[in-house]
Write a protein that holds these residues in place. Structure first.
Motif, PDB file in Angstrom:
ATOM      1  N   ALA A   1       4.064   2.141   6.261  1.00  0.00           N
ATOM      2  CA  ALA A   1       5.191   1.229   6.038  1.00  0.00           C
ATOM      3  C   ALA A   1       5.835   0.821   7.356  1.00  0.00           C
ATOM      4  N   ARG A   2       6.015   1.781   8.260  1.00  0.00           N
ATOM      5  CA  ARG A   2       6.649   1.457   9.541  1.00  0.00           C
ATOM      6  C   ARG A   2       5.692   0.711  10.466  1.00  0.00           C
ATOM      7  N   ARG A   3       4.468   1.183  10.558  1.00  0.00           N
ATOM      8  CA  ARG A   3       3.504   0.619  11.515  1.00  0.00           C
ATOM      9  C   ARG A   3       3.133  -0.819  11.179  1.00  0.00           C
TER      10      ARG A   3
ATOM     11  N   ILE B   1       0.829  -1.207   0.000  1.00  0.00           N
ATOM     12  CA  ILE B   1       0.000   0.000   0.000  1.00  0.00           C
ATOM     13  C   ILE B   1       0.867   1.262   0.000  1.00  0.00           C
ATOM     14  N   PRO B   2       1.930   1.326   0.811  1.00  0.00           N
ATOM     15  CA  PRO B   2       2.786   2.515   0.744  1.00  0.00           C
ATOM     16  C   PRO B   2       3.375   2.749  -0.650  1.00  0.00           C
ATOM     17  N   ASN B   3       3.733   1.672  -1.355  1.00  0.00           N
ATOM     18  CA  ASN B   3       4.258   1.836  -2.716  1.00  0.00           C
ATOM     19  C   ASN B   3       3.187   2.392  -3.644  1.00  0.00           C
TER      20      ASN B   3
ATOM     21  N   GLY C   1       3.781  11.463   4.357  1.00  0.00           N
ATOM     22  CA  GLY C   1       3.746  11.089   5.767  1.00  0.00           C
ATOM     23  C   GLY C   1       2.921   9.841   6.015  1.00  0.00           C
ATOM     24  N   VAL C   2       1.802   9.745   5.328  1.00  0.00           N
ATOM     25  CA  VAL C   2       0.916   8.588   5.506  1.00  0.00           C
ATOM     26  C   VAL C   2       1.587   7.307   5.029  1.00  0.00           C
ATOM     27  N   ASP C   3       2.222   7.349   3.859  1.00  0.00           N
ATOM     28  CA  ASP C   3       2.846   6.107   3.373  1.00  0.00           C
ATOM     29  C   ASP C   3       4.014   5.693   4.261  1.00  0.00           C
ATOM     30  N   GLY C   4       4.751   6.648   4.797  1.00  0.00           N
ATOM     31  CA  GLY C   4       5.828   6.309   5.725  1.00  0.00           C
ATOM     32  C   GLY C   4       5.301   5.701   7.012  1.00  0.00           C
TER      33      GLY C   4
ATOM     34  N   GLY D   1      10.081   0.665  -2.319  1.00  0.00           N
ATOM     35  CA  GLY D   1       9.685   1.829  -1.519  1.00  0.00           C
ATOM     36  C   GLY D   1      10.872   2.662  -1.085  1.00  0.00           C
ATOM     37  N   ALA D   2      11.975   2.006  -0.766  1.00  0.00           N
ATOM     38  CA  ALA D   2      13.183   2.737  -0.370  1.00  0.00           C
ATOM     39  C   ALA D   2      13.712   3.565  -1.541  1.00  0.00           C
ATOM     40  N   TYR D   3      13.681   2.991  -2.754  1.00  0.00           N
ATOM     41  CA  TYR D   3      14.130   3.737  -3.933  1.00  0.00           C
ATOM     42  C   TYR D   3      13.174   4.881  -4.271  1.00  0.00           C
ATOM     43  N   LEU D   4      11.882   4.620  -4.192  1.00  0.00           N
ATOM     44  CA  LEU D   4      10.898   5.648  -4.554  1.00  0.00           C
ATOM     45  C   LEU D   4      10.895   6.802  -3.550  1.00  0.00           C
ATOM     46  N   ASP D   5      11.084   6.492  -2.303  1.00  0.00           N
ATOM     47  CA  ASP D   5      11.080   7.548  -1.291  1.00  0.00           C
ATOM     48  C   ASP D   5      12.383   8.309  -1.344  1.00  0.00           C
TER      49      ASP D   5
END
Length: 62
Positions: free
Chosen positions: A48-50, A3-5, A42-45, A58-62
């Protein structure tokens, strides 16, 4: 695909709309796009963490 991606990809799709709004001097729409982009970052981060949904993509896109 997490979902974050998906949220990040949707944010990338938003970029041309914001640029178009800026070129047309629609500052209200451009600001709204920036606001949505900032909040969605902020929401996708948070998601991803929660929910432990970190990914290499996701690491590359962020």
């Amino acid at each position: 695909m997490t979902i974050p991606n998906l949220i990040t990809i949707l944010r990338l799709v938003l970029v041309p709309a914001v640029l178009l709004a800026m070129l047309q001097a629609r500052w209200d729409w451009a600001f709204a796009g920036f606001l949505v982009a900032g909040i969605s970052d902020g929401v996708d981060g948070f998601i991803a963490r929660r929910f432990n949904q970190q990914s290499t993509l996701g690491a590359y896109l962020d």
